[in-house]
Design an enzyme around this catalytic site. Structure first.
Site, PDB file in Angstrom:
ATOM      1  N   ASP A  13      45.709 -19.110   5.803  1.00 51.87           N
ATOM      2  CA  ASP A  13      45.385 -18.431   4.538  1.00 51.87           C
ATOM      3  C   ASP A  13      43.975 -17.857   4.522  1.00 51.87           C
ATOM      4  OD1 ASP A  13      47.894 -19.388   3.559  1.00 51.87           O
ATOM      5  OD2 ASP A  13      46.922 -21.300   3.151  1.00 51.87           O
ATOM      6  N   LYS A  16      44.146 -13.160   6.972  1.00 52.46           N
ATOM      7  CA  LYS A  16      44.365 -12.442   8.236  1.00 52.46           C
ATOM      8  C   LYS A  16      45.150 -11.147   8.022  1.00 52.46           C
ATOM      9  CE  LYS A  16      46.342 -16.036  10.095  1.00 52.46           C
ATOM     10  NZ  LYS A  16      46.070 -17.059   9.072  1.00 52.46           N
ATOM     11  N   GLY A  40      52.364 -16.522   5.420  1.00 55.40           N
ATOM     12  CA  GLY A  40      52.403 -15.627   4.264  1.00 55.40           C
ATOM     13  C   GLY A  40      51.205 -14.707   4.352  1.00 55.40           C
ATOM     14  N   HIS A  41      51.426 -13.473   4.776  1.00 57.53           N
ATOM     15  CA  HIS A  41      50.312 -12.554   4.967  1.00 57.53           C
ATOM     16  C   HIS A  41      50.397 -11.442   3.920  1.00 57.53           C
ATOM     17  CE1 HIS A  41      50.000 -13.962   9.437  1.00 57.53           C
ATOM     18  NE2 HIS A  41      49.672 -14.879   8.565  1.00 57.53           N
ATOM     19  N   THR A  42      49.328 -11.298   3.158  1.00 52.58           N
ATOM     20  CA  THR A  42      49.342 -10.341   2.055  1.00 52.58           C
ATOM     21  C   THR A  42      48.515  -9.110   2.412  1.00 52.58           C
ATOM     22  OG1 THR A  42      49.439 -12.221   0.568  1.00 52.58           O
ATOM     23  CG2 THR A  42      48.892 -10.110  -0.433  1.00 52.58           C
ATOM     24  N   GLN A 223      49.201 -19.010  10.659  1.00 50.74           N
ATOM     25  CA  GLN A 223      48.509 -20.265  10.333  1.00 50.74           C
ATOM     26  C   GLN A 223      47.059 -20.217  10.837  1.00 50.74           C
ATOM     27  OE1 GLN A 223      51.896 -20.810  11.970  1.00 50.74           O
ATOM     28  NE2 GLN A 223      52.488 -20.326   9.898  1.00 50.74           N
ATOM     29  N   THR A 305      53.684 -18.595   0.464  1.00 52.73           N
ATOM     30  CA  THR A 305      55.054 -18.968   0.823  1.00 52.73           C
ATOM     31  C   THR A 305      55.636 -19.973  -0.168  1.00 52.73           C
ATOM     32  OG1 THR A 305      54.556 -18.550   3.133  1.00 52.73           O
ATOM     33  CG2 THR A 305      56.468 -19.928   2.700  1.00 52.73           C
ATOM     34  N   ARG A 310      46.240 -24.487  -3.536  1.00 54.08           N
ATOM     35  CA  ARG A 310      45.566 -24.901  -2.313  1.00 54.08           C
ATOM     36  C   ARG A 310      44.415 -25.833  -2.645  1.00 54.08           C
ATOM     37  NH1 ARG A 310      45.562 -18.721  -0.504  1.00 54.08           N
ATOM     38  NH2 ARG A 310      47.728 -18.617   0.144  1.00 54.08           N
ATOM     39  N   ASP A 338      33.457 -12.175  -2.414  1.00 52.23           N
ATOM     40  CA  ASP A 338      33.361 -11.909  -3.856  1.00 52.23           C
ATOM     41  C   ASP A 338      33.661 -13.134  -4.716  1.00 52.23           C
ATOM     42  OD1 ASP A 338      35.872 -11.117  -2.464  1.00 52.23           O
ATOM     43  OD2 ASP A 338      36.664 -11.055  -4.515  1.00 52.23           O
ATOM     44  N   VAL A 419      35.235  -7.986   0.535  1.00 50.58           N
ATOM     45  CA  VAL A 419      34.630  -8.216  -0.784  1.00 50.58           C
ATOM     46  C   VAL A 419      35.639  -7.999  -1.913  1.00 50.58           C
ATOM     47  CG1 VAL A 419      32.251  -7.739  -0.073  1.00 50.58           C
ATOM     48  CG2 VAL A 419      33.743  -5.834  -0.707  1.00 50.58           C
TER      49      VAL A 419
HETATM   50  P1  IMP Z   1      55.263 -26.195   8.625  1.00 47.44           P
HETATM   51  O1  IMP Z   1      54.606 -25.125   9.435  1.00 47.44           O
HETATM   52  O2  IMP Z   1      56.149 -25.648   7.536  1.00 47.44           O
HETATM   53  O3  IMP Z   1      55.942 -27.219   9.467  1.00 47.44           O
HETATM   54  O4  IMP Z   1      54.093 -26.998   7.845  1.00 47.44           O
HETATM   55  C1  IMP Z   1      53.143 -27.805   8.503  1.00 47.44           C
HETATM   56  C2  IMP Z   1      51.779 -27.719   7.838  1.00 47.44           C
HETATM   57  O5  IMP Z   1      51.248 -26.412   8.044  1.00 47.44           O
HETATM   58  C3  IMP Z   1      51.801 -27.927   6.315  1.00 47.44           C
HETATM   59  O6  IMP Z   1      50.600 -28.576   5.927  1.00 47.44           O
HETATM   60  C4  IMP Z   1      51.825 -26.518   5.761  1.00 47.44           C
HETATM   61  O7  IMP Z   1      51.267 -26.441   4.453  1.00 47.44           O
HETATM   62  C5  IMP Z   1      50.929 -25.820   6.767  1.00 47.44           C
HETATM   63  N1  IMP Z   1      51.214 -24.395   6.892  1.00 47.44           N
HETATM   64  C6  IMP Z   1      52.253 -23.816   7.525  1.00 47.44           C
HETATM   65  N2  IMP Z   1      52.161 -22.480   7.472  1.00 47.44           N
HETATM   66  C7  IMP Z   1      51.030 -22.207   6.806  1.00 47.44           C
HETATM   67  C8  IMP Z   1      50.365 -20.970   6.460  1.00 47.44           C
HETATM   68  O8  IMP Z   1      50.793 -19.860   6.792  1.00 47.44           O
HETATM   69  N3  IMP Z   1      49.195 -21.108   5.774  1.00 47.44           N
HETATM   70  C9  IMP Z   1      48.671 -22.324   5.458  1.00 47.44           C
HETATM   71  N4  IMP Z   1      49.238 -23.481   5.759  1.00 47.44           N
HETATM   72  C10 IMP Z   1      50.416 -23.430   6.439  1.00 47.44           C
END
Ligand code: IMP
Length: 430
Positions: A13, A16, A40-42, A223, A305, A310, A338, A419
């Site tokens: 998060d 990226k 989850g890429h925005t 990730q 996702t 967070r 920002d 920013v």
């Molecule tokens: P999994 O990838 O669904 O098996 O989750 C394993 C860990 O990675 C958990 O703590 C999720 O919250 C974290 N995680 C998986 N994908 C992401 C992501 O894209 N961003 C942030 N945390 C992630």
């Protein structure tokens, strides 16, 4: 540089997606090599917000060919929905611009059911997974019983899907979770196979050919470093290689490709994490709400996702230095500057203390951070709105000082600062 690898230097998060979008304007290929739709890429383009879970963020640029590498685990349902969403926005996902590795693994509803069953069996010690079936799909890959994209080309694909559902049902029963009916899964996956056929490719060969032709390849990790299966805060990690060296095996590139690579580490101006696990600089109460936001804005710190809030805290340089080393980061991008505007003081964790000793590097990686206490350096905040700034020298001096200190402690140059969420809200330093 022909090969640019963009990696998250924290727990995911980091923003990226929008940084890939920035680099993608100059790229020929945009590829992903790890994970699946847990990401989850925005990307924000004017009034349009694209939330991508599987497709590389570069696909939004018309000249880019997107690739899903062999290191990924792909849920065809998500892929189908995401392509549909892009098509409806006028972005083509024709097979000429989207290639899917024959060697990537497939995620099925059985994997998702098992992910959830395993999490509930873990009880209080749960990992906080996204529930997308990532861990079970990689488990099947490692135990050599996974379904690969290439299996979709085989005449007995439906039968294999049926066997997989029945096999996974045995494990689900062990966890007292309901078994799945194989028939609808088989029928659905047969349809997916028909639709996906024209996209299946040997992406390793296609990437090699592109590199030989001098094309620019932009690689997007999903990730973050601290969620890497080997180098993250194990066991609170994901099941794939999220770090830059994984891009080679996850795309079928040889070591030679690394010679021409730049590794762009993306780091937020503060620290966040979703799910369980250690977080030494975590904040609670009002300070946490200030950094997280309330959820009213799309950029507030709630999972793309899962929608989960967070966990938030001060930027941790001990972990950033670790990420620089493990990835071989050559330049840094700091996002969400920002968000810090208006704070009286900003703290930066520059070291850890344990039993009277100070550590700037971790003796045994980041798995057990509980014995360490963060050591903070304090910075004055700034009040000026930075969202309209596009030139480094126009940033408030206090912001420049904070950013310069991050780069000097991390030991790599700062390239970009974001920013705001918009495509052009970026300040380039070098
Ligand atoms: P999994 O990838 O669904 O098996 O989750 C394993 C860990 O990675 C958990 O703590 C999720 O919250 C974290 N995680 C998986 N994908 C992401 C992501 O894209 N961003 C942030 N945390 C992630």
């Amino acid at each position: 540089m022909p090969l640019q690898i963009i990696v998250g230097a924290q727990w995911g998060d980091e923003g990226k997606g929008r940084i890939v979008d920035w680099f993608a304007s100059q790229a020929d290929i945009s590829a992903r090599y790890n994970g699946g739709d847990n990401a989850g890429h925005t990307v924000t383009v004017g009034s349009r917000i694209f939330k991508l879970h599987l497709l590389p963020s570069g696909i939004i640029h018309p000249q880019v060919t997107a690739m899903l590498g062999n290191g990924m685990v792909i849920n065809p349902r998500t892929l189908f929905d995401e392509m549909d969403m892009l098509n409806r926005s006028g972005i083509s996902t024709a097979p000429e611009r989207l290639r899917v590795s024959y060697a990537a693994h497939l995620i099925t509803p059985s994997h998702q059911a098992l992910d959830k069953a395993l999490e509930s069996a873990r009880g209080k010690g749960n990992i906080g997974t996204t529930g997308r079936g990532i861990g079970p799909a990689y488990t099947d890959k490692a135990t050599r019983r996974g379904l690969r994209v290439a299996d979709m080309l085989s005449p007995d694909f439906q039968e294999r899907v049926g066997d997989h559902v029945n096999e996974t049902n045995q494990t689900l029963r062990m966890y007292n979770a309901p078994a799945l009916d194989p028939a609808p899964v088989c029928a659905q996956y047969r349809e997916f196979a028909e639709w996906l056929k024209p996209y299946i490719a040997d992406t390793s060969i296609e990437l090699d050919t592109a590199m030989q032709a001098g094309k620019t390849i932009l690689v997007e990790a999903a990730q973050g470093t601290l969620l890497d299966l080997d180098f993250g805060t194990y066991p609170f990690v994901t099941s794939s290689s999220t770090t830059a060296p994984g891009a080679l095996t996850g795309l079928g590139l040889g070591l030679g490709a690394a010679r021409s690579a730049s590794v762009i580490g993306v780091v937020k101006a503060f620290q966040t994490r979703v799910g369980s696990g250690p977080f030494p600089t975590e904040l609670t109460g009002d300070q946490a709400v200030r950094l997280r936001g309330t959820g009213a804005n799309p950029w507030d710190e709630f999972g793309t996702t899962t929608g989960r809030p967070r966990r938030v805290g001060w930027l941790d340089i001990v972990l950033l230095r670790y990420a620089v080393r493990i990835n071989g980061i050559t330049e840094l991008t700091v996002t969400k500057l920002d968000v810090l505007t208006g704070l009286e003081n900003i703290a930066l964790c520059t070291a850890y203390r344990r039993d009277g000793k100070t550590y700037t590097d971790l003796p045994f990686g980041p798995s057990d951070l509980s014995p360490y206490e963060p050591v903070y350096e304090q910075f004055a905040g700034w009040k000026e709105d930075v969202t309209g700034v596009r030139k480094w020298h126009e940033l408030p001096p206090a912001a420049q000082a904070y950013l310069d200190r991050i780069a000097s402690l991390a030991g790599v140059p700062l390239r970009l600062v974001s920013v705001g969420p918009e495509r052009e809200q970026v300040v380039e330093k070098i």
